[in-house]
Every structure is written in structure tokens, then in C-alpha cells.
Write an enzyme that holds these catalytic residues in place. Structure first.
Site, PDB file in Angstrom:
ATOM      1  N   LYS A 199     -50.412 -24.772  -2.255  1.00  0.00           N
ATOM      2  CA  LYS A 199     -50.988 -25.322  -3.480  1.00  0.00           C
ATOM      3  C   LYS A 199     -49.902 -25.369  -4.546  1.00  0.00           C
ATOM      4  CE  LYS A 199     -52.772 -23.641  -7.135  1.00  0.00           C
ATOM      5  NZ  LYS A 199     -52.268 -24.643  -8.128  1.00  0.00           N
ATOM      6  N   GLU A 273     -43.472 -13.050  -6.065  1.00  0.00           N
ATOM      7  CA  GLU A 273     -42.268 -13.175  -6.889  1.00  0.00           C
ATOM      8  C   GLU A 273     -42.751 -13.578  -8.263  1.00  0.00           C
ATOM      9  OE1 GLU A 273     -39.808 -14.211  -9.180  1.00  0.00           O
ATOM     10  OE2 GLU A 273     -39.269 -16.012  -8.065  1.00  0.00           O
ATOM     11  N   CYS A 307     -37.279 -17.382 -14.416  1.00  0.00           N
ATOM     12  CA  CYS A 307     -37.648 -15.965 -14.380  1.00  0.00           C
ATOM     13  C   CYS A 307     -36.444 -15.038 -14.372  1.00  0.00           C
ATOM     14  CB  CYS A 307     -38.555 -15.681 -13.196  1.00  0.00           C
ATOM     15  SG  CYS A 307     -37.904 -16.233 -11.614  1.00  0.00           S
ATOM     16  N   GLU A 405     -42.034 -11.675 -21.589  1.00  0.00           N
ATOM     17  CA  GLU A 405     -41.334 -12.849 -21.079  1.00  0.00           C
ATOM     18  C   GLU A 405     -41.737 -14.081 -21.889  1.00  0.00           C
ATOM     19  OE1 GLU A 405     -40.203 -14.629 -16.711  1.00  0.00           O
ATOM     20  OE2 GLU A 405     -42.277 -14.012 -17.032  1.00  0.00           O
TER      21      GLU A 405
END
Length: 503
Positions: A199, A273, A307, A405
Site C-alpha cells: 500500500k 522503520e 528521517c 521530528e
């Protein structure tokens, strides 16, 4: 445009007279890809795919349902045994053929990626290049797997270790590297002998669908399936499906938690991850010019929507002023613009209006809390979701922008007094994906790298990747490894067979 501090920031380079990046003929079929084909029929509901540089709709894709996921999983289940029985050489040849097909269509895929995500063409081309390399590496690695040597570990009993496919893998990929993150999953999953249902992000599905179209004739039907849709419906069903043996996700921490909870009832394996908040520890003996130059790339690559971005600088107080001056000079040289505005564009837009508002919200709160803007600091004029490349200084320990983040073109700078303080503060975040240390002292670099609680630690560089070495984090950044032979291990299982040969 000026910031609240009166600092001039970037302007957006436009390309009003440039030809479009893609034409209607370049777009993939706006459907799911199930059992080797794009099924006919108009979907009941569609999702708009938006160009973040212009805010215009460039495609509409079907909103996947639970039934769509179930059909895709059934196709993957039917295909798994024949694919698993292929010997490594045969699977390797298919992966090489996939790499060739991607390489043959590299420029088309790069343009499609930039049109969908807004990323500069240099970034998209780098993505496609590593996509090719990922398939080539896994094609070779699957033919050279190693394990514990066969032998008698109990008297008169020969032990043999086998590596077997897991079966059907569910994959959920993010919006920031649509095709590359798909490749990081697809290549080792196929190499290890599994089938999959993927997906993609509902915001950036176009290159994944185009990839499926390009390689459809290279794979048996059902080995690779792609279902569009939202995480709350399609992603959740994939994670909970009883016939899915493992779920692998690259995405946010919140998405990782949701997937892990959904997978728990069936006790399927989970590969996560997730996010990062990479500290950059700049010691007093560091090459400051090299560090500043490195951060110009590593902090703002893919517009900071990365990231592993070098987003949180911890610099020794004795060299902080000099380093900030050099870093600001580097950041001022970045070119912000639409991807078709020139080969030298460095920074594109945020991927969506919602993410643009999230990033600018962090900046506004930081300024209201007394954090100083050294350059940038806010939104740039539209259309498009552009944010000025930003350096924030005078950032206190524990500040929101130093712990959470942001995932945009924002680098924060803090100072420290000694090494122990630097290590403590670098580790004092809930995420543990990557970090870097900048020093000319080799012993110091080894010692500090060993004390940093992150899955990848660079010394005198940042954001350098290779297919041969693993990528993955600690703590809130998840578990499991992409790239390298470790990924092949993640997507397979070990079986011990013991033969009694006593006579």
C-alpha cells in the site's frame, strides 16, 4: 520575504514557461494492481493526487477497501508457493531484469516522482539510481547467503540450517521516498522468495503504480500487488489480515504503533522503520567548514523531508559562533523552487498542505518561545507548499523543536560544554535512527560513536548510504533493517533440520 527578525530568506523560483514534467501518457493506470493486472471498473471513491508545487490535481486514484486488500492477499497467497520454489539463481535473474527495466525508464520515473512529490529532479534521479542499485544488490546477495556451518553439534546428529521464505508480506510505504522505499522492501522480499501486497502513500502513489506497470511482464501474477488507499482502512486490513505473515512499514511513529497493534492478534512479524531526530555533534577540533558544507546537503536533502536528516546540531560552545556563521552562509546559497525551474534547484515544497502547516506551526511556536531565527523562519509565497530553508539558534535544552521530528527544511543549533554533556543530550530524544560526529581525533570519534544510541552513526559525514550496509534504528525509530544482507534475514526464517546418522 523577511522573517520576524528582519532576515531576508529565499524566494521560490518558478517555471511559468517551462514545459510540464509529465504528460497524460506518462501517468500510470489509476487503479489497483492485483494478480498481474490493473482491474477494470470505476471505483466508488477516489483520492486526489496533488502536485505540491502548484496545488493542482494531477491524477485521481481509487480509495482501496477491505475487499480490495483481501483480493490482493488472496492473489499473493496463490502465488507464494511457486515463487518460493524458484532457486536463488532464477529469482536473481528476475531482480536483474527489474533493475534493467527501471534503468531504461529512469528519466520518466524521475519526472513522475518530482511531479508527484515536488522534490528537485536531482533528488528524484538519485532515488531512481539507488532503486536500480537496490535490486542489483539483492539479486547478487540472494545467491551468496551464508549461515551456520552444517555439522555434528550433538553426537551422531548432523545439523543443517535452512533459510525459508515467510510467505506473504504486507508493505506500507511513505510519501517522502515513494519508489525508493518501495524498492527497499520489494527487492529483499522477492529475493527471499516471498510475495507481497504493497500500500503506497495515498499522497504519492504514482511511481509505485508506474513501477508495477513497467515490471508486470517480468513477475508471475500475484507475486507483486499494489492497493491504493488510506492507512486507517487499507493499511489496517493489511496489518491484521490472517493470511499475511509479516507487515513491514516505513512511516511515522504513530503509524508504527498502529501497525504493531493491528499485527498483534495474529502474532505476525513486524518490521518498522520509523522517524528520526538525528543529532550532529560538532566537537571543538572539527573541520567547521566541512561540517557546515555537509549539513547544507544532509540537513536539507529532499527539503528536509528525510528521517535521517541532519536536523539537530550540538556544537561546542567555543566554536558555536563561527560554526553558525558558516552554516548560515551555506544555507543562504540553497535554491528553492519548482522541480522544473532548473537543474540547480536544491529545495522543493512540502508534500502537502497539512504537512506545510505542521512545519510552519513548529516555526511559529519556536519563535514565540524565544528561539532565534538565523536564516529563513517561515513560509514562502505560494502557490505551492514552500518553506524557507531555516536555521534556528539559541535553542534551549528540551525545546520542542530540538526533540520532535519537524520533517522539513529546518536545522536547530544547541551548544554544549563538554563531551559527556554532548552525548547525554544527543541521546535524550525518543528516536534513535541516525547521528553524526564531527572531529579530527580518531580515538574521540570511536569513543563517542560507541556511546551514541542510534542505528547508524557517521563520522565526519552524514546521510551517506550504500546498499551493502544496513539501515534502521533503535528506540522509537523501530526495529528491523533495510538494505544489506540483514534485510534478507528479516524477510526469511531459519529452520534447523537434524539428521540422526548413528549406525
Amino acid at each position: 520575504m523577511t522573517t520576524a527578525a528582519g532576515l531576508t530568506t529565499a524566494t521560490v523560483r518558478r517555471a511559468a514557461d517551462a514545459p510540464p514534467l509529465i504528460t497524460e501518457a506518462d501517468l500510470p493506470a489509476a487503479r489497483h494492481f492485483i494478480d498481474g493486472k490493473f482491474p477494470d471498473g470505476a471505483p466508488e471513491r477516489v483520492i486526489d493526487v496533488v502536485d505540491p508545487s502548484t496545488e493542482g490535481v494531477i491524477a485521481r486514484i481509487p480509495e482501496g477497501t477491505v475487499e480490495d486488500i483481501d483480493r490482493a492477499v488472496a492473489a499473493a497467497v496463490a502465488a507464494k508457493d511457486p515463487w518460493a520454489r524458484r532457486v536463488p539463481k532464477e529469482r536473481s535473474e528476475v531482480l536483474h531484469a527489474i533493475a534493467d527495466r527501471v534503468a531504461e525508464n529512469a528519466e520518466l520515473l524521475a519526472r513522475l516522482e518530482s511531479a508527484n512529490t515536488g522534490k528537485p529532479l536531482a533528488v528524484s534521479r538519485d532515488d531512481i539510481g539507488m532503486t536500480v542499485d537496490t535490486f542489483r544488490f539483492m539479486a547478487g546477495a540472494v545467491r551468496a547467503t551464508t549461515s551456520m556451518a552444517a555439522g555434528d553439534y550433538a553426537e551422531n546428529h548432523l545439523s543443517v540450517m535452512l533459510r525459508e521464505p515467510l510467505g506473504v508480506i504486507g508493505v506500507i510505504t511513505p510519501w517522502n521516498y515513494p519508489l525508493l522505499m518501495a524498492a527497499w522492501k520489494i527487492a529483499p522480499i522477492l529475493a527471499a522468495g516471498n510475495t507481497l501486497v504493497l500500500k503506497p502513500s495515498e499522497q504519492t502513489p504514482l511511481t509505485t503504480l508506474k513501477f508495477a506497470e513497467l515490471v508486470a511482464d517480468l513477475l508471475p501474477p500475484g507475486v507483486l500487488n499494489v492497493v491504493n488507499g488510506y492507512g486507517a482502512v487499507a493499511g489496517a486490513r493489511l496489518a491484521e489480515h490472517p493470511d499475511v505473515n509479516m507487515i513491514a512499514l516505513t512511516g511515522s511513529v504513530a503509524s508504527g504503533r498502529a501497525v504493531a497493534r493491528a499485527a498483534a492478534d495474529t502474532l505476525k512479524r513486524v518490521h518498522l522503520e520509523l522517524g528520526g531526530k538525528a543529532p550532529v555533534v560538532v566537537l571543538p577540533d572539527a573541520d567547521l567548514a566541512a561540517a557546515a558544507s555537509g549539513l547544507r546537503v544532509a540537513g536539507f536533502w529532499n527539503s528536509g523531508q528525510e528521517c535521517g536528516a541532519a536536523c539537530r546540531v550540538l556544537v561546542h560552545e567555543s566554536v558555536a559562533e563561527e560554526f553558525v556563521e558558516q552554516l548560515v552562509d551555506e544555507v543562504r546559497q540553497l535554491t528553492v523552487g519548482e522541480p522544473r525551474a532548473g537543474e540547480d534547484v536544491d529545495v522543493g515544497p512540502m508534500v502537502s498542505k497539512a504537512h506545510f502547516e505542521r512545519v510552519t506551526g513548529y516555526l511559529e511556536r519556536a519563535k514565540s518561545e524565544g528561539v532565534r531565527v538565523a536564516v529563513g523562519g517561515g513560509a514562502l509565497d505560494g502557490p505551492g507548499y514552500f518553506v524557507a530553508p531555516t536555521v534556528l539558534v539559541d535553542v534551549p535544552e528540551g525545546a520542542e523543536v530540538a526533540r520532535e521530528e519537524i520533517f522539513g527544511p529546518v536545522v536547530t543549533v544547541e551548544t554544549f560544554a563538554d563531551e559527556d554533556e554532548a552525548v547525554r543530550r544527543a541521546n535524550d530524544v525518543p528516536l534513535g535512527l541516525s547521528a553524526s560526529v564531527w572531529t579530527e581525533n580518531a580515538r574521540r570519534s570511536h569513543d563517542i560513536a560507541a556511546r551514541l544510541d542510534f542505528g547508524t552513526v557517521w563520522v565526519n559525514s552524514h546521510l551517506v548510504l550504500a546498499s551493502e550496509v544496513p539501515w534502521g534504528g533503535f528506540k522509537g525509530s523501530g526495529y528491523g533493517r533495510d538494505l544489506s544482507i540483514y534485510a534478507l534475514d528479516d524477510y526469511s526464517r531459519s529452520k534447523h533440520v537434524m539428521h540422526n546418522h548413528g549406525r
